[in-house]
Design a protein around this motif. Structure first.
Motif, mmCIF file in Angstrom:
data_model
loop_
_atom_site.group_PDB
_atom_site.id
_atom_site.type_symbol
_atom_site.label_atom_id
_atom_site.label_comp_id
_atom_site.label_asym_id
_atom_site.label_seq_id
_atom_site.Cartn_x
_atom_site.Cartn_y
_atom_site.Cartn_z
ATOM 1 N N GLU A 10 0.804 -1.212 0.000
ATOM 2 C CA GLU A 10 0.000 0.000 0.000
ATOM 3 C C GLU A 10 0.843 1.271 0.000
ATOM 4 N N ALA A 11 2.144 1.132 0.172
ATOM 5 C CA ALA A 11 3.023 2.302 0.158
ATOM 6 C C ALA A 11 3.132 2.847 -1.267
ATOM 7 N N THR A 12 3.344 4.160 -1.381
ATOM 8 C CA THR A 12 3.491 4.771 -2.696
ATOM 9 C C THR A 12 4.812 4.345 -3.325
ATOM 10 N N ALA A 13 4.886 4.516 -4.639
ATOM 11 C CA ALA A 13 6.120 4.173 -5.345
ATOM 12 C C ALA A 13 7.293 4.977 -4.803
ATOM 13 N N GLU A 14 7.012 6.252 -4.437
ATOM 14 C CA GLU A 14 8.080 7.105 -3.911
ATOM 15 C C GLU A 14 8.595 6.578 -2.572
ATOM 16 N N LEU A 15 7.676 6.185 -1.695
ATOM 17 C CA LEU A 15 8.091 5.650 -0.393
ATOM 18 C C LEU A 15 8.877 4.359 -0.549
ATOM 19 N N LEU A 16 8.428 3.500 -1.453
ATOM 20 C CA LEU A 16 9.134 2.245 -1.675
ATOM 21 C C LEU A 16 10.538 2.498 -2.206
ATOM 22 N N GLU A 17 10.648 3.447 -3.109
ATOM 23 C CA GLU A 17 11.968 3.760 -3.669
ATOM 24 C C GLU A 17 12.892 4.334 -2.601
ATOM 25 N N GLU A 18 12.347 5.222 -1.753
ATOM 26 C CA GLU A 18 13.150 5.796 -0.678
ATOM 27 C C GLU A 18 13.627 4.721 0.295
ATOM 28 N N ALA A 19 12.796 3.697 0.504
ATOM 29 C CA ALA A 19 13.154 2.616 1.429
ATOM 30 C C ALA A 19 14.004 1.542 0.757
ATOM 31 N N GLY A 20 14.288 1.698 -0.534
ATOM 32 C CA GLY A 20 15.110 0.731 -1.245
ATOM 33 C C GLY A 20 14.401 -0.576 -1.515
ATOM 34 N N ILE A 21 13.085 -0.506 -1.707
ATOM 35 C CA ILE A 21 12.281 -1.722 -1.885
ATOM 36 C C ILE A 21 11.759 -1.796 -3.316
ATOM 37 N N ASP A 22 11.967 -2.933 -3.926
ATOM 38 C CA ASP A 22 11.390 -3.228 -5.233
ATOM 39 C C ASP A 22 10.479 -4.434 -5.039
ATOM 40 N N LEU A 23 9.193 -4.154 -4.791
ATOM 41 C CA LEU A 23 8.253 -5.235 -4.505
ATOM 42 C C LEU A 23 8.221 -6.245 -5.641
ATOM 43 N N GLY A 24 8.302 -7.489 -5.274
ATOM 44 C CA GLY A 24 8.362 -8.556 -6.261
ATOM 45 C C GLY A 24 9.778 -8.983 -6.562
ATOM 46 N N ASN A 25 10.739 -8.168 -6.139
ATOM 47 C CA ASN A 25 12.149 -8.512 -6.337
ATOM 48 C C ASN A 25 12.907 -8.533 -5.012
ATOM 49 N N THR A 26 13.051 -7.364 -4.387
ATOM 50 C CA THR A 26 13.781 -7.349 -3.112
ATOM 51 C C THR A 26 12.931 -7.877 -1.965
ATOM 52 N N TYR A 27 11.618 -7.804 -2.111
ATOM 53 C CA TYR A 27 10.698 -8.401 -1.139
ATOM 54 C C TYR A 27 9.448 -8.826 -1.902
ATOM 55 N N PRO A 28 8.907 -10.022 -1.606
ATOM 56 C CA PRO A 28 7.799 -10.528 -2.423
ATOM 57 C C PRO A 28 6.500 -9.757 -2.209
ATOM 58 N N LYS A 29 5.702 -9.756 -3.254
ATOM 59 C CA LYS A 29 4.325 -9.300 -3.111
ATOM 60 C C LYS A 29 3.540 -10.389 -2.380
ATOM 61 N N PRO A 30 2.424 -10.051 -1.742
ATOM 62 C CA PRO A 30 1.655 -11.077 -1.021
ATOM 63 C C PRO A 30 1.289 -12.241 -1.936
ATOM 64 N N ILE A 31 1.499 -13.461 -1.443
ATOM 65 C CA ILE A 31 1.206 -14.629 -2.288
ATOM 66 C C ILE A 31 -0.291 -14.920 -2.355
ATOM 67 N N VAL A 32 -1.057 -14.335 -1.423
ATOM 68 C CA VAL A 32 -2.520 -14.392 -1.501
ATOM 69 C C VAL A 32 -3.067 -13.051 -1.027
ATOM 70 N N ASP A 33 -4.264 -12.741 -1.456
ATOM 71 C CA ASP A 33 -4.950 -11.534 -1.000
ATOM 72 C C ASP A 33 -5.708 -11.866 0.284
ATOM 73 N N HIS A 34 -5.508 -11.089 1.336
ATOM 74 C CA HIS A 34 -6.109 -11.436 2.628
ATOM 75 C C HIS A 34 -7.628 -11.594 2.560
ATOM 76 N N PRO A 35 -8.398 -10.613 2.056
ATOM 77 C CA PRO A 35 -9.861 -10.798 2.042
ATOM 78 C C PRO A 35 -10.297 -12.020 1.234
ATOM 79 N N GLU A 36 -9.649 -12.254 0.100
ATOM 80 C CA GLU A 36 -10.026 -13.408 -0.719
ATOM 81 C C GLU A 36 -9.681 -14.718 -0.003
ATOM 82 N N ALA A 37 -8.497 -14.756 0.603
ATOM 83 C CA ALA A 37 -8.085 -15.974 1.304
ATOM 84 C C ALA A 37 -8.996 -16.251 2.487
ATOM 85 N N ARG A 38 -9.381 -15.199 3.173
ATOM 86 C CA ARG A 38 -10.277 -15.365 4.314
ATOM 87 C C ARG A 38 -11.605 -15.976 3.863
#
Length: 470
Positions: A430-458
């Motif tokens: 849910e973080a903005t692209a700018e916040l992710l870049e500032e934190a050095g995060i590349d979702l899907g590469n440096t840290y995975p995207k969620p493997i399931v969606d919480h509401p759907e999994a529930r």
């Protein structure tokens, strides 16, 4: 008994000298004492020690051997079927008795009963004692004379029962005139060939002395704060005594009598919870593989090797879950609150069979106790005694925010997202692209995207539960 003949003390999950009923009675016999530990994976059935347990066992046996040597004794390390080894040892040493402390896992009870009969048929004295539980499972029943299935009545009941006071450590063991051959500890290959357990030694001191120190530290510094801090994984709020209990470096009696019964009741309930697990396993022997509640045999699990692997390696994309799984891998232990969150995620978000989680914990936990591992997983899955309702599904986002509000625990174990503000730490997607870049995060590469969606999994979990009930 002849005073020249030794008596064998068979060590198992009682790797201590103090409060050891079998050892104490052997010393009181006036005979020379032959301490022995037997490596017998066959006796453990489907549950031989996992990798983390073997690491602990190596250092615990090393500690016990040293403690025995300080008393002028030794520890024999032998391998084979326990009954055959004991029979052969009795013949070769002319021992006329074997003493041991009981284990209560059903397969071990059956094996021990056979061994006791075999030895007795040969005219040998066999004596066994309860050294691992406050109460023998045979002595605890409800008003109907049947096993308990709910913890609260069980807890109320055992508080009324007397408990054995701890036995002081023997100061000297009478050594035999000659010592039989023994294998070296390294012969058994207990230490892992990979370096995955390198972090264990920074966290733990296996052995009776390590257990006594851990008990003293917890009693003197932390138990008074237990109720307030037990659910906060970033602080020392729990006892961390479970591996010492599992290997019998501490007895529950030692802990029970070291605490103030009224002031420390919240913690002593956990000792009783351990008792409850052994009570259930003793009376319901197939629960390590099968649900206690039979309707769960029909539960529509969705086994998925990819999802299971992501969970095992702490790569689910849900930071509090991943933090717990990484703590487990690096230390052989996981904070109990996080165990519940991570376990719930596996069975309710990923719909993986609880048995798969139990197997992973069995291999990676230094406190992998069959009774408590089984009870814990069945509790989380909703299929055991006194279990959490299946429809109670932990939200891994709010659980992280609630129990690791400042993010200290999560940032320690998931450092690749440490630069995120608290607001997004448990939901980095849910973080903005700018916040992710500032934190050095590349979702899907440096840290995975969620493997399931919480509401759907529930919703899928709730649907599966409804399908099972219908």
């Amino acid at each position: 008994m002849s005073e020249q003949a030794p008596v064998i003390v068979w060590f198992r999950r009682d790797l201590r000298l103090a409060d050891n009923p079998a050892l104490e009675h052997a010393c009181e016999s006036g005979q020379a004492v032959l301490p022995v530990y037997i490596f017998d994976d066959e006796a453990e059935g489907a549950w031989p020690d996992g990798g983390a347990s073997k690491w602990w066992l190596y250092y615990s046996l090393k500690s016990l051997r040293k403690d025995l040597e300080e008393l002028g004794s030794r520890l024999l390390l032998l391998e084979g079927k326990s009954g055959d080894v004991l029979t052969g040892l009795c013949k070769s040493t002319q021992a006329n008795g074997v003493f041991w402390n009981r284990r209560y896992e059903p397969s071990i009870v059956a094996r021990d009963t056979e061994i006791k009969k075999t030895l007795a048929d040969q005219g040998l004295l066999t004596r066994s004692f309860n050294g691992s539980l406050l109460q023998s499972p045979l002595s605890v029943t409800n008003k109907s004379g049947t096993p308990f299935k709910v913890f609260t009545p069980f807890w109320k009941h055992i508080q009324k029962l007397s408990t054995r006071k701890p036995i002081a450590k023997s100061q000297q063991l009478h050594a035999p005139g000659a010592w039989p051959r023994t294998e070296s500890l390294d012969y058994f290959g207990l230490l892992p060939k990979r370096d995955w357990a390198d972090g264990f030694a920074k966290e733990w001191t296996p052995g009776e002395r390590g257990g006594q120190v851990a008990l003293s530290v917890f009693r003197d510094k932390y138990v008074g704060k237990y109720s307030d801090l037990r659910d906060t994984p970033s602080v020392r709020g729990v006892s961390r005594l479970s591996p010492h209990l599992h290997f019998g470096e501490l007895s529950p009696n030692q802990i029970w009598h070291a605490m103030d019964r009224e002031k420390n009741e919240p913690y002593l309930r956990q000792i009783a919870w351990r008792e409850f697990g052994h009570h259930l396993l003793y009376h319901y022997s197939d629960t390590p593989e099968k649900p206690l509640r039979p309707e769960f045999k029909k539960f529509p699990w969705r086994p998925d090797k990819r999802h299971l692997k992501a969970w095992q390696m702490g790569q689910t994309g849900y930071p509090i879950v991943d933090a717990g799984m990484r703590e487990l891998w690096h230390t052989g232990w996981m904070h109990n609150r996080v165990r519940m969150i991570a376990s719930s995620f596996l069975v309710k978000h990923l719909l993986q069979p609880w048995q798969a989680g139990a197997e992973w914990f069995w291999d990676t936990l230094v406190d992998a106790d069959l009774a408590n591992n089984t009870m814990g997983w069945q509790w989380v899955a909703g299929c055991g005694a006194d279990a959490a309702p299946y429809f109670r599904i932990f939200n891994p986002i709010t659980q992280g925010e609630r129990f690791d509000g400042d993010g200290e625990y999560t940032r320690k174990w998931v450092p690749e997202i440490a630069g995120l503000p608290d607001k997004y730490l448990f939901k980095p997607w849910e973080a903005t692209a700018e916040l992710l870049e500032e934190a050095g995060i590349d979702l899907g590469n440096t840290y995975p995207k969620p493997i399931v969606d919480h509401p759907e999994a529930r919703q899928l979990a709730l649907d599966a539960y409804a399908d099972m009930r219908s």
